[in-house]
Design a protein around this motif. Structure first.
Motif, PDB file in Angstrom:
ATOM      1  N   PRO A 121       1.089  -1.213   0.275  1.00  0.00           N
ATOM      2  CA  PRO A 121       0.120   0.414  -0.015  1.00  0.00           C
ATOM      3  C   PRO A 121       0.998   1.125   0.253  1.00  0.00           C
ATOM      4  CG  PRO A 121      -0.784  -1.619   1.587  1.00  0.00           C
ATOM      5  CD  PRO A 121       0.852  -2.019   1.285  1.00  0.00           C
ATOM      6  N   GLN A 122       0.078   2.278  -0.959  1.00  0.00           N
ATOM      7  CA  GLN A 122       1.459   3.792  -0.438  1.00  0.00           C
ATOM      8  C   GLN A 122       0.097   4.554  -0.084  1.00  0.00           C
ATOM      9  OE1 GLN A 122       3.915   2.824  -4.572  1.00  0.00           O
ATOM     10  NE2 GLN A 122       2.757   4.174  -4.557  1.00  0.00           N
ATOM     11  N   TYR A 123       0.523   6.078   0.655  1.00  0.00           N
ATOM     12  CA  TYR A 123      -0.001   6.651   1.106  1.00  0.00           C
ATOM     13  C   TYR A 123       0.077   7.960   0.415  1.00  0.00           C
ATOM     14  CZ  TYR A 123      -0.360   2.699   4.289  1.00  0.00           C
ATOM     15  OH  TYR A 123      -0.415   1.330   4.768  1.00  0.00           O
ATOM     16  N   GLY A 124       1.074   7.936  -0.457  1.00  0.00           N
ATOM     17  CA  GLY A 124       1.595   9.625  -0.316  1.00  0.00           C
ATOM     18  C   GLY A 124       0.753   9.081  -3.033  1.00  0.00           C
ATOM     19  N   GLY A 125       0.826  10.784  -2.822  1.00  0.00           N
ATOM     20  CA  GLY A 125       0.954  10.592  -4.338  1.00  0.00           C
ATOM     21  C   GLY A 125       1.737  11.043  -5.619  1.00  0.00           C
ATOM     22  N   GLY A 126       2.935  10.916  -4.866  1.00  0.00           N
ATOM     23  CA  GLY A 126       4.050  11.493  -5.758  1.00  0.00           C
ATOM     24  C   GLY A 126       4.842  10.651  -6.599  1.00  0.00           C
ATOM     25  N   THR A 127       4.355   8.630  -6.814  1.00  0.00           N
ATOM     26  CA  THR A 127       4.866   7.981  -7.429  1.00  0.00           C
ATOM     27  C   THR A 127       3.770   7.051  -7.829  1.00  0.00           C
ATOM     28  OG1 THR A 127       6.642   5.815  -7.600  1.00  0.00           O
ATOM     29  CG2 THR A 127       5.771   6.549  -5.994  1.00  0.00           C
ATOM     30  N   ALA A 128       4.450   6.282  -8.716  1.00  0.00           N
ATOM     31  CA  ALA A 128       3.194   4.969  -9.303  1.00  0.00           C
ATOM     32  C   ALA A 128       3.533   3.680  -8.847  1.00  0.00           C
ATOM     33  CB  ALA A 128       2.689   4.756 -10.607  1.00  0.00           C
ATOM     34  N   SER A 129       5.040   3.687  -8.492  1.00  0.00           N
ATOM     35  CA  SER A 129       5.843   2.595  -7.236  1.00  0.00           C
ATOM     36  C   SER A 129       6.598   2.550  -7.011  1.00  0.00           C
ATOM     37  CB  SER A 129       5.886   1.428  -9.000  1.00  0.00           C
ATOM     38  OG  SER A 129       6.388   1.907  -9.908  1.00  0.00           O
ATOM     39  N   LEU A 130       7.449   1.595  -6.364  1.00  0.00           N
ATOM     40  CA  LEU A 130       8.420   1.627  -6.023  1.00  0.00           C
ATOM     41  C   LEU A 130       9.093   0.556  -6.577  1.00  0.00           C
ATOM     42  CD1 LEU A 130       7.100   0.096  -2.307  1.00  0.00           C
ATOM     43  CD2 LEU A 130       8.087   2.575  -3.016  1.00  0.00           C
ATOM     44  N   ASN A 131      11.351   1.442  -6.127  1.00  0.00           N
ATOM     45  CA  ASN A 131      11.935   0.472  -6.550  1.00  0.00           C
ATOM     46  C   ASN A 131      11.877  -0.920  -6.402  1.00  0.00           C
ATOM     47  OD1 ASN A 131      14.703  -0.380  -5.441  1.00  0.00           O
ATOM     48  ND2 ASN A 131      15.357   1.192  -7.825  1.00  0.00           N
ATOM     49  N   VAL A 132      12.265  -1.500  -7.362  1.00  0.00           N
ATOM     50  CA  VAL A 132      12.413  -3.162  -6.949  1.00  0.00           C
ATOM     51  C   VAL A 132      13.205  -4.181  -5.606  1.00  0.00           C
ATOM     52  CG1 VAL A 132      14.298  -3.850  -8.336  1.00  0.00           C
ATOM     53  CG2 VAL A 132      12.772  -5.845  -8.040  1.00  0.00           C
ATOM     54  N   THR A 133      14.102  -3.086  -5.396  1.00  0.00           N
ATOM     55  CA  THR A 133      14.527  -3.583  -4.101  1.00  0.00           C
ATOM     56  C   THR A 133      14.277  -3.376  -2.762  1.00  0.00           C
ATOM     57  OG1 THR A 133      16.519  -1.703  -4.567  1.00  0.00           O
ATOM     58  CG2 THR A 133      16.899  -4.004  -5.287  1.00  0.00           C
ATOM     59  N   VAL A 134      13.590  -1.806  -3.449  1.00  0.00           N
ATOM     60  CA  VAL A 134      12.457  -1.344  -1.857  1.00  0.00           C
ATOM     61  C   VAL A 134      11.410  -2.066  -1.914  1.00  0.00           C
ATOM     62  CG1 VAL A 134      11.115   0.615  -1.536  1.00  0.00           C
ATOM     63  CG2 VAL A 134      13.337   0.998  -1.862  1.00  0.00           C
ATOM     64  N   ALA A 135      10.612  -2.774  -2.676  1.00  0.00           N
ATOM     65  CA  ALA A 135       9.893  -3.220  -2.183  1.00  0.00           C
ATOM     66  C   ALA A 135      10.247  -4.448  -2.073  1.00  0.00           C
ATOM     67  CB  ALA A 135       9.082  -3.369  -3.553  1.00  0.00           C
ATOM     68  N   ALA A 136      11.379  -5.121  -2.377  1.00  0.00           N
ATOM     69  CA  ALA A 136      11.116  -6.772  -2.364  1.00  0.00           C
ATOM     70  C   ALA A 136      11.859  -6.359  -0.673  1.00  0.00           C
ATOM     71  CB  ALA A 136      12.749  -7.192  -2.655  1.00  0.00           C
ATOM     72  N   SER A 137      12.843  -5.360  -0.085  1.00  0.00           N
ATOM     73  CA  SER A 137      13.448  -5.137   1.369  1.00  0.00           C
ATOM     74  C   SER A 137      11.341  -5.144   1.841  1.00  0.00           C
ATOM     75  CB  SER A 137      13.618  -4.058   1.765  1.00  0.00           C
ATOM     76  OG  SER A 137      15.389  -3.983   0.820  1.00  0.00           O
ATOM     77  N   ILE A 138      10.464  -4.346   2.032  1.00  0.00           N
ATOM     78  CA  ILE A 138       9.081  -4.311   2.466  1.00  0.00           C
ATOM     79  C   ILE A 138       8.526  -5.803   2.354  1.00  0.00           C
ATOM     80  CG2 ILE A 138       7.420  -3.494   2.571  1.00  0.00           C
ATOM     81  CD1 ILE A 138       8.554  -1.176   1.349  1.00  0.00           C
ATOM     82  N   VAL A 139       8.418  -6.075   1.697  1.00  0.00           N
ATOM     83  CA  VAL A 139       7.645  -7.392   1.740  1.00  0.00           C
ATOM     84  C   VAL A 139       8.573  -8.985   2.362  1.00  0.00           C
ATOM     85  CG1 VAL A 139       6.903  -9.679  -0.242  1.00  0.00           C
ATOM     86  CG2 VAL A 139       6.290  -7.501  -0.244  1.00  0.00           C
ATOM     87  N   LEU A 140       9.865  -8.365   2.364  1.00  0.00           N
ATOM     88  CA  LEU A 140      10.995  -9.857   2.698  1.00  0.00           C
ATOM     89  C   LEU A 140      10.628  -9.526   4.603  1.00  0.00           C
ATOM     90  CD1 LEU A 140      14.195 -10.040   1.150  1.00  0.00           C
ATOM     91  CD2 LEU A 140      11.877 -12.063   0.602  1.00  0.00           C
ATOM     92  N   HIS A 141      10.915  -7.963   4.757  1.00  0.00           N
ATOM     93  CA  HIS A 141      10.221  -8.027   6.297  1.00  0.00           C
ATOM     94  C   HIS A 141       9.218  -8.267   6.995  1.00  0.00           C
ATOM     95  CE1 HIS A 141       9.204  -5.211  10.049  1.00  0.00           C
ATOM     96  NE2 HIS A 141      10.759  -5.431  10.049  1.00  0.00           N
ATOM     97  N   HIS A 142       7.642  -8.407   6.046  1.00  0.00           N
ATOM     98  CA  HIS A 142       6.848  -8.915   6.867  1.00  0.00           C
ATOM     99  C   HIS A 142       6.911  -9.967   6.365  1.00  0.00           C
ATOM    100  CE1 HIS A 142       3.941  -5.445   7.278  1.00  0.00           C
ATOM    101  NE2 HIS A 142       4.296  -4.694   6.018  1.00  0.00           N
TER     102      HIS A 142
END
Length: 217
Positions: A121-142
């Protein structure tokens, strides 16, 4: 059976993202990085973390799928119809995470091998998606939170890095068959126009340099 997590690297266009991804993988308890197709990644950005990970290579998604489906679910990290927020922790057992290309996301073939999908989930309107490594970090942490992985001990304001293991003698490469070689060449031709593979002046591909994942000059 112990809960484990895996990361599948298939269609990531920027080689340096793999080094950064390896760093996040070690931080969040990933057991193995599965490399499919290209083998010319470098370890830039890994800060030595590749020494603490297992790597396994397959020439095709089909082969990787057969290996992974024996013991775990495959989760696509993508904003799709039916994708569940990663904050809901929709995991059931050991899971392999398949991340999309930085520009185009997961392909139809990649989506077909996924058992389910999560999005961030994103809560700001400044970008359509995250960098792949940033996304991976969030998912792996969860996933680590859901799986109950033990938190690493700390020393001061950093976590303690484990002793560097002995260099792996066996890389667990898959056996090259005629079909796998054809598949790899086909993939190289399809992606060459986008600079997906590095080509030398004599046209020889550096895709056989899998060891570049494990070393930092």
């Amino acid at each position: 059976m112990a809960i484990e997590s895996y990361v599948v690297v298939h269609n990531i266009a920027k080689k340096h993202n793999v080094g950064t991804l390896a760093r996040s993988a070690t931080a969040f308890g990933v057991s193995e990085i599965i490399i499919v197709g290209r083998r010319d990644f470098n370890a830039f950005g890994s800060h030595g973390s590749t020494s603490h990970l297992r790597f396994r290579h397959f020439h095709s998604l089909t082969d990787a799928n057969l290996y992974l489906k024996k013991d775990c679910d495959i989760c696509g990290v993508e904003i799709t119809d039916g994708a569940v927020s990663v904050t809901e922790h929709p995991f059931k057992k050991s899971t392999a995470f398949l991340l999309g290309n930085e520009g185009t996301g997961l392909s139809a073939k990649e989506c077909e091998m996924c058992d389910f999908f999560v999005y961030i989930p994103q809560y700001g309107g400044g970008t359509a998606s995250l960098n792949v490594t940033v996304a991976a970090s969030i998912v792996l942490h969860h996933f680590g939170v859901w799986a109950g992985f033990s938190e690493r001990i700390r020393d001061g304001n950093k976590f303690v890095v484990a002793e560097k293991p002995l260099k792996q003698v066996s890389r667990k490469y898959c056996t090259e068959t005629d079909d796998s070689i054809i598949e790899e060449r086909k993939s190289r031709r399809e992606n060459a126009s986008n600079g997906f593979f590095d080509e030398g002046k004599n046209g020889a591909s550096s895709a056989n340099l899998l060891d570049s994942v494990f070393t930092e000059e």
